[in-house]
Design a protein around this motif. Structure first.
Motif, PDB file in Angstrom:
ATOM      1  N   PHE A   1      21.277 143.079  27.125  1.00 32.90           N
ATOM      2  CA  PHE A   1      22.362 143.082  26.145  1.00 32.90           C
ATOM      3  C   PHE A   1      23.300 144.255  26.400  1.00 32.90           C
ATOM      4  O   PHE A   1      24.524 144.097  26.407  1.00 32.90           O
ATOM      5  N   LYS A   2      22.717 145.426  26.628  1.00 35.90           N
ATOM      6  CA  LYS A   2      23.537 146.608  26.897  1.00 35.90           C
ATOM      7  C   LYS A   2      24.390 146.398  28.141  1.00 35.90           C
ATOM      8  O   LYS A   2      25.592 146.690  28.147  1.00 35.90           O
ATOM      9  N   LEU A   3      23.782 145.865  29.206  1.00 36.30           N
ATOM     10  CA  LEU A   3      24.528 145.626  30.440  1.00 36.30           C
ATOM     11  C   LEU A   3      25.645 144.610  30.243  1.00 36.30           C
ATOM     12  O   LEU A   3      26.739 144.771  30.788  1.00 36.30           O
ATOM     13  N   SER A   4      25.391 143.582  29.453  1.00 39.71           N
ATOM     14  CA  SER A   4      26.428 142.565  29.245  1.00 39.71           C
ATOM     15  C   SER A   4      27.593 143.131  28.441  1.00 39.71           C
ATOM     16  O   SER A   4      28.752 142.822  28.725  1.00 39.71           O
ATOM     17  N   VAL A   5      27.318 143.981  27.453  1.00 41.97           N
ATOM     18  CA  VAL A   5      28.393 144.619  26.679  1.00 41.97           C
ATOM     19  C   VAL A   5      29.204 145.541  27.578  1.00 41.97           C
ATOM     20  O   VAL A   5      30.443 145.523  27.571  1.00 41.97           O
ATOM     21  N   VAL A   6      28.519 146.348  28.390  1.00 41.02           N
ATOM     22  CA  VAL A   6      29.199 147.258  29.307  1.00 41.02           C
ATOM     23  C   VAL A   6      30.065 146.474  30.290  1.00 41.02           C
ATOM     24  O   VAL A   6      31.228 146.826  30.533  1.00 41.02           O
ATOM     25  N   GLU A   7      29.531 145.410  30.831  1.00 45.18           N
ATOM     26  CA  GLU A   7      30.279 144.600  31.801  1.00 45.18           C
ATOM     27  C   GLU A   7      31.513 143.976  31.155  1.00 45.18           C
ATOM     28  O   GLU A   7      32.587 143.939  31.744  1.00 45.18           O
ATOM     29  N   GLU A   8      31.363 143.511  29.932  1.00 48.80           N
ATOM     30  CA  GLU A   8      32.486 142.896  29.213  1.00 48.80           C
ATOM     31  C   GLU A   8      33.603 143.915  28.967  1.00 48.80           C
ATOM     32  O   GLU A   8      34.781 143.596  29.104  1.00 48.80           O
TER      33      GLU A   8
ATOM     34  N   ILE B   1      27.482 146.556  16.260  1.00 44.97           N
ATOM     35  CA  ILE B   1      26.948 147.857  16.639  1.00 44.97           C
ATOM     36  C   ILE B   1      27.637 148.887  15.755  1.00 44.97           C
ATOM     37  O   ILE B   1      28.863 148.940  15.695  1.00 44.97           O
ATOM     38  N   GLN B   2      26.851 149.708  15.052  1.00 48.98           N
ATOM     39  CA  GLN B   2      27.416 150.570  14.018  1.00 48.98           C
ATOM     40  C   GLN B   2      28.408 151.600  14.542  1.00 48.98           C
ATOM     41  O   GLN B   2      29.409 151.846  13.915  1.00 48.98           O
ATOM     42  N   SER B   3      28.124 152.190  15.660  1.00 46.59           N
ATOM     43  CA  SER B   3      28.972 153.282  16.128  1.00 46.59           C
ATOM     44  C   SER B   3      29.510 152.998  17.517  1.00 46.59           C
ATOM     45  O   SER B   3      28.796 152.498  18.389  1.00 46.59           O
ATOM     46  N   HIS B   4      30.781 153.330  17.712  1.00 48.99           N
ATOM     47  CA  HIS B   4      31.356 153.152  19.044  1.00 48.99           C
ATOM     48  C   HIS B   4      30.790 154.170  20.032  1.00 48.99           C
ATOM     49  O   HIS B   4      30.841 153.971  21.229  1.00 48.99           O
ATOM     50  N   SER B   5      30.215 155.255  19.513  1.00 55.69           N
ATOM     51  CA  SER B   5      29.618 156.244  20.414  1.00 55.69           C
ATOM     52  C   SER B   5      28.373 155.682  21.106  1.00 55.69           C
ATOM     53  O   SER B   5      28.044 156.088  22.221  1.00 55.69           O
ATOM     54  N   THR B   6      27.716 154.740  20.461  1.00 54.05           N
ATOM     55  CA  THR B   6      26.568 154.076  21.088  1.00 54.05           C
ATOM     56  C   THR B   6      27.022 153.355  22.350  1.00 54.05           C
ATOM     57  O   THR B   6      26.413 153.472  23.415  1.00 54.05           O
ATOM     58  N   ILE B   7      28.130 152.631  22.235  1.00 52.35           N
ATOM     59  CA  ILE B   7      28.666 151.911  23.384  1.00 52.35           C
ATOM     60  C   ILE B   7      29.162 152.881  24.442  1.00 52.35           C
ATOM     61  O   ILE B   7      28.979 152.658  25.641  1.00 52.35           O
ATOM     62  N   THR B   8      29.767 153.983  24.019  1.00 52.85           N
ATOM     63  CA  THR B   8      30.221 154.998  24.974  1.00 52.85           C
ATOM     64  C   THR B   8      29.043 155.543  25.767  1.00 52.85           C
ATOM     65  O   THR B   8      29.143 155.748  26.986  1.00 52.85           O
ATOM     66  N   ASN B   9      27.925 155.767  25.100  1.00 53.44           N
ATOM     67  CA  ASN B   9      26.722 156.232  25.796  1.00 53.44           C
ATOM     68  C   ASN B   9      26.248 155.191  26.812  1.00 53.44           C
ATOM     69  O   ASN B   9      25.848 155.529  27.924  1.00 53.44           O
ATOM     70  N   TRP B  10      26.302 153.917  26.440  1.00 46.46           N
ATOM     71  CA  TRP B  10      25.914 152.858  27.371  1.00 46.46           C
ATOM     72  C   TRP B  10      26.847 152.839  28.577  1.00 46.46           C
ATOM     73  O   TRP B  10      26.405 152.644  29.703  1.00 46.46           O
ATOM     74  N   LEU B  11      28.137 153.040  28.318  1.00 48.87           N
ATOM     75  CA  LEU B  11      29.098 153.067  29.427  1.00 48.87           C
ATOM     76  C   LEU B  11      28.782 154.210  30.386  1.00 48.87           C
ATOM     77  O   LEU B  11      28.893 154.073  31.596  1.00 48.87           O
ATOM     78  N   ARG B  12      28.401 155.348  29.848  1.00 51.39           N
ATOM     79  CA  ARG B  12      28.062 156.496  30.694  1.00 51.39           C
ATOM     80  C   ARG B  12      26.779 156.245  31.476  1.00 51.39           C
ATOM     81  O   ARG B  12      26.665 156.638  32.635  1.00 51.39           O
ATOM     82  N   LYS B  13      25.806 155.595  30.849  1.00 52.25           N
ATOM     83  CA  LYS B  13      24.529 155.340  31.515  1.00 52.25           C
ATOM     84  C   LYS B  13      24.609 154.207  32.528  1.00 52.25           C
ATOM     85  O   LYS B  13      24.116 154.317  33.642  1.00 52.25           O
ATOM     86  N   TYR B  14      25.204 153.085  32.109  1.00 50.24           N
ATOM     87  CA  TYR B  14      25.108 151.859  32.899  1.00 50.24           C
ATOM     88  C   TYR B  14      26.420 151.422  33.549  1.00 50.24           C
ATOM     89  O   TYR B  14      26.435 150.494  34.343  1.00 50.24           O
ATOM     90  N   GLY B  15      27.513 152.082  33.190  1.00 50.71           N
ATOM     91  CA  GLY B  15      28.817 151.657  33.692  1.00 50.71           C
ATOM     92  C   GLY B  15      29.093 152.127  35.109  1.00 50.71           C
ATOM     93  O   GLY B  15      28.366 152.938  35.686  1.00 50.71           O
ATOM     94  N   THR B  16      30.195 151.625  35.680  1.00 46.68           N
ATOM     95  CA  THR B  16      30.568 151.996  37.045  1.00 46.68           C
ATOM     96  C   THR B  16      31.626 153.085  37.069  1.00 46.68           C
ATOM     97  O   THR B  16      32.144 153.409  38.127  1.00 46.68           O
TER      98      THR B  16
END
Length: 144
Positions: A21-28, A45-60
């Motif tokens: 799920f995290k990878l699919s959100v990051v990819e999108e 997802i409650q906080s946009h910082s959660t997604i920002t953390n995913w982008l830092r971990k799993y993003g390109t």
């Protein structure tokens, strides 16, 4: 006691989100289909910082040099992505099979309706062409 609104989100933890799920959100987000805040609203997802953390971990995106990385994916990531694609294709196949079954039943129903109408009204509704007639009609139109 306070009643919860229907629009209010349930508090979630990082453990509630699967890796795929995290990878699919990051990819999108990286494809530009959604922004960070839009993704947080879309997926609850409650906080946009959660997604920002995913982008830092799993993003390109290289956050230190501000450039995109072209890292090769690990075998586990490739396997998870392929499994996710297989599940999606299986769902699509099942949906198409249901639609096909419905259209087949619909065609049978319409044939039955035409048969009943032909019997009761004594009117030929279906056009019945023999192969010889169709060839003769083509030849006569060409000569004229």
């Amino acid at each position: 006691m306070k009643q919860k609104d229907e629009n209010q989100y349930v508090k979630r933890t990082q453990k509630d989100y699967s890796y795929t799920f995290k990878l699919s959100v990051v990819e999108e987000i990286e494809r530009g289909e959604l922004g960070i805040r839009a993704a947080s609203r879309k997926y609850g997802i409650q906080s946009h910082s959660t997604i920002t953390n995913w982008l830092r971990k799993y993003g390109t995106f290289d956050w230190y040099n501000k450039t995109h990385l072209n890292l090769s994916k690990s075998p586990e990531q490739k396997l998870l992505e392929l499994e996710q694609k297989v599940k999606l294709l299986e769902k699509q196949k099942a949906s198409l099979e249901k639609k096909l079954e419905f259209t087949d039943k619909k065609a049978i129903f319409f044939d039955m309706m035409i048969d009943i109408a032909e019997e009761e009204l004594k009117i030929p509704i279906r056009k019945k062409y023999s192969p010889e007639q169709s060839n003769d009609s083509k030849n006569s139109t060409k000569k004229a």
